[in-house]
Design an enzyme around this catalytic site. Structure first.
Site, short mmCIF file in Angstrom:
data_model
loop_
_atom_site.label_atom_id
_atom_site.label_comp_id
_atom_site.label_asym_id
_atom_site.label_seq_id
_atom_site.Cartn_x
_atom_site.Cartn_y
_atom_site.Cartn_z
CB THR A 286 -0.91 0.03 1.23
OG1 THR A 286 -0.09 0.23 2.40
CG2 THR A 286 -1.68 -1.27 1.38
CB THR A 324 1.27 -1.41 5.71
OG1 THR A 324 2.38 -1.84 6.54
CG2 THR A 324 -0.03 -1.95 6.27
CG ASP A 325 5.78 2.01 2.02
OD1 ASP A 325 6.79 1.42 2.47
OD2 ASP A 325 5.84 2.85 1.12
CB SER A 326 8.02 1.59 6.38
OG SER A 326 8.47 1.84 7.69
CG LEU A 327 2.77 0.16 9.61
CD1 LEU A 327 2.13 -0.75 10.65
CD2 LEU A 327 1.70 0.88 8.80
#
Length: 677
Positions: A286, A324-327
């Site tokens: 994402t 997810t991309d890095s949170l």
């Protein structure tokens, strides 16, 4: 003769009649295997505790070169990694995977392949002893400006360089090499390729990470790489959904907004992801971007149920892993830190990547499940997808990688693959008065920011017997550096300025302007974004490499001296100047096979083609000329393809030089295009 024909027909009939049955049997077998996997996964999920299930959702980073590296205990504690080392984090949180970075020293620069292989095997052993579930071992290995595995591994120019080659074959070849080298290190998941369609010259985060501006080309090259990764049994991840290509804001530091309407989103941004889904992509990452046309809540896609569940999962029919991309990026942190992972999961994500504080994210998820905010059913659905993918990848069967697998890393064949891409990607955008290729009698000054490798380029040119001086500046040249470069230019006949995203750097623009004021010929080589030419429209020549990697700098040196013919094509539009597909070369207009035959004669005279090969090529071209004269396009095209095979064979056996092949290959393709049109 009749018997042979009858036999052939019988065999053909058997094959035709057998095909549906064979296909049906294959489908039955595949369905049976899928059902068996589903049953095994369900059995495992039923036996797992809630803590173990939640752990599987997370891929985290940990500092250290070994599973229990004592040198990184304090930094892991201080940076909220959830434990003092890999072993402690895995055993405490039962994490589903880890992500390797250079700055965490999991992968060092230069690469220590044995160390990475040992780390991967070590953490897999810990995970298997903990709960019997192998880890996703992941990294970002796109090639170009985002690659964690570097020399002595194989370093690639990157996606936009691939876009400039327009070659599915080269895209697939790069994917095979990248996948093979990752797998040899025990890395089984790659957060690549980037399927963003870069249509914004000011995009600070994607740019050359994209294949280009044409969504069909992005789809074509992306699928070629995806297939190659998956053939190497490395899980591929398309990113950044629903498309990060038209932003002038970096989601690492802020929250970008994409203002595309629905029609544009479907025709441009979503198109490559749709193609990847239809092709069986393993995972999709994402983006931390707001897309009001898809969700007017103001939430980034990573936290948006309308985008991840309604669009990606339901409408587009994606049944793989949503990651997810890095949170830890600013674009995701628009809710309290203990809610980021929860909201991403509720939106539809399966894997929660790289939370900045492991304990906070994990406990936030546990609280949401215990309170009923997240149902067991929803949790089990994601855990099942994760375990299924691990099972399909063969990780339960054998999560380990033998040490001898690293012998393929940086092999001659792999390095040649990267060099071929770099050579074919260099794009000659402008060449006033045929200032290129360079005259070896001229004195040259090569200057520019050190990031754009002017000194390395000068070294390569010097190796080719050119008279070269070099001067490197800072990324934003100071007044003193500009003055020094101008002073050095006094002794030069020509100047080569290497640039690094100069379209957004006024100081680099000032340097080139000052060099132009010397009235010397100025050649600019853009070593990253092709948009630099927007600010240097009046220089004498402009080339682009799309990469400052050594392999691209070497390719540039070969093009500058005419050792290879520039064959790259712009994969993006340059506003008000050049369109997609623009690219000059050194061979001019090829109107007939006679022009190609002239090239063969010239290269035969220079010794670049052996006499016997030259005779064979000449005879073939004379045949094509006769077909041209009698206007038989089908035969012309057929025999040109035959000529292409001849020069490829001659190049392989050494009877035709790389230089001759480069020029003849380009000339043949030009002539083919003329007859096809």
């Amino acid at each position: 003769m009749i018997r042979r024909t009858s036999l052939a027909l019988c065999i053909l009939l058997l094959l035709v009649t057998a095909s549906p049955a064979t296909l049906f049997a294959d489908k039955v077998q595949a369905k049976k295997k899928t059902n068996e996997t589903a049953a095994k996964v369900q059995e495992m999920v039923d036996k797992m505790s809630t803590e173990e299930k939640v752990g599987q959702l997370f891929i985290v980073h940990v500092y250290g070169k070994t599973p229990t590296d004592e040198n990184y205990e304090r930094i892991n504690i201080d940076n909220h990694r959830g434990g003092k080392n890999f072993k402690e984090v895995i055993e405490k949180y039962h994490v589903g995977g880890v992500i390797y970075f250079n700055w965490t020293d999991n992968i060092t620069t230069p690469l220590d392949a044995a160390q990475v292989n040992g780390l991967s095997n070590g953490i897999q052993e810990i995970a298997m002893e903990d709960n019997g579930i192998p880890l996703f071992v992941s990294t970002d290995q796109e090639g170009g400006i985002v690659q964690r595995v570097v020399a002595p591994g194989t370093v690639f120019p990157g996606n936009m360089a691939l876009g400039a080659t327009q070659s599915k074959t080269l895209a697939a070849n790069s994917g095979r090499v990248l996948g093979n080298e990752l797998k040899s290190l025990g890395i089984n998941m790659d957060f690549a390729p980037t399927l963003d369609v870069n249509i914004n010259p000011d995009n600070p985060v994607i740019g050359v990470r994209s294949y280009g501006e044409n969504p069909d080309m992005v789809s074509r090259l992306g699928i070629a790489q995806i297939n190659a990764f998956q053939e190497e049994n490395v899980i591929a991840t398309a990113k950044h959904f629903p498309g990060h290509g038209d932003t002038d804001t970096d989601s690492h530091t802020a929250l970008p907004i994409i203002h595309h309407d629905l029609e544009t989103l479907y025709e441009i941004d979503l198109k490559p992801f749709k193609a990847a889904i239809e092709n069986g992509i393993d995972a999709i990452m994402t983006a931390h971007i707001v897309v009001p046309a898809l969700d007017d809540s103001g939430l980034p896609a990573t936290l948006s149920k309308p985008i991840l569940t309604d669009l990606l999962r339901n409408e587009m029919g994606f049944d793989g892993l949503i990651i997810t991309d890095s949170l830890g990026m600013s674009g995701a942190n628009v809710v309290p830190e203990d809610r980021v992972a929860v909201e991403a999961f509720k939106a539809g994500a399966d894997i929660l990547l790289n939370p900045p504080k492991v304990a906070v994210a994990y406990n936030g998820m546990m609280d949401a499940i215990e309170s009923g905010e997240i149902s067991e059913e929803r949790l089990d659905a994601s855990v099942s997808r994760i375990l299924t993918k691990k099972m399909e990848a063969g990780l339960f069967q054998d999560p380990y990688t033998p040490l001898e697998a690293i012998d393929s890393i940086g092999s001659e064949g792999h390095l040649q693959t990267a060099a071929a891409i770099a050579d074919k990607s260099v794009t000659l955008v402008k060449n006033n008065e045929n200032v290129l290729p360079l005259d070896d009698s001229k004195n040259l000054l090569v200057t520019g920011p050190s990031a754009a490798k002017p000194e390395l380029l000068a070294e390569f040119l010097s190796d080719k017997k050119m008279h070269v001086d070099a001067f490197a500046t800072g990324t934003s040249p100071t007044k003193e550096e500009i003055e020094h470069a101008v002073a050095k230019a006094e002794n030069a006949d020509m100047i080569i300025a290497t640039t690094y995203s100069a379209n957004t750097n006024e100081k680099q623009q000032e340097l080139v302007a000052a060099l132009q004021d010397t009235d010397k010929k100025v050649i600019v080589a853009g070593m990253r974004n092709p948009y630099d030419v927007m600010t240097f429209a009046d220089v004498d020549a402009f080339l682009n490499t799309y990469s400052y990697m050594d392999v691209s700098v070497k390719a540039l040196s070969k093009v500058l001296v005419g050792e290879i013919n520039p064959s790259g094509k712009l994969p993006v539009n340059i506003p008000d100047l050049y369109t997609i597909g623009h690219g000059l070369d050194y061979i001019g207009d090829i109107k007939s096979a006679k022009n190609v035959r002239t090239l063969v004669n010239d290269f035969s005279t220079s010794g670049d083609i052996k006499q016997a090969t030259a005779r064979k090529l000449t005879i073939h071209l004379q045949s094509i000329e006769r077909f041209e004269q009698t206007k038989q396009p089908d035969k012309v095209i057929k025999h040109l393809k035959g000529f292409q095979q001849l020069i490829e064979h001659a190049s392989g056996d050494g009877s035709l030089s790389d230089k001759a092949f480069s020029y003849l290959d380009a000339a043949t393709k030009k002539l083919q295009d003329r007859w096809i049109d």
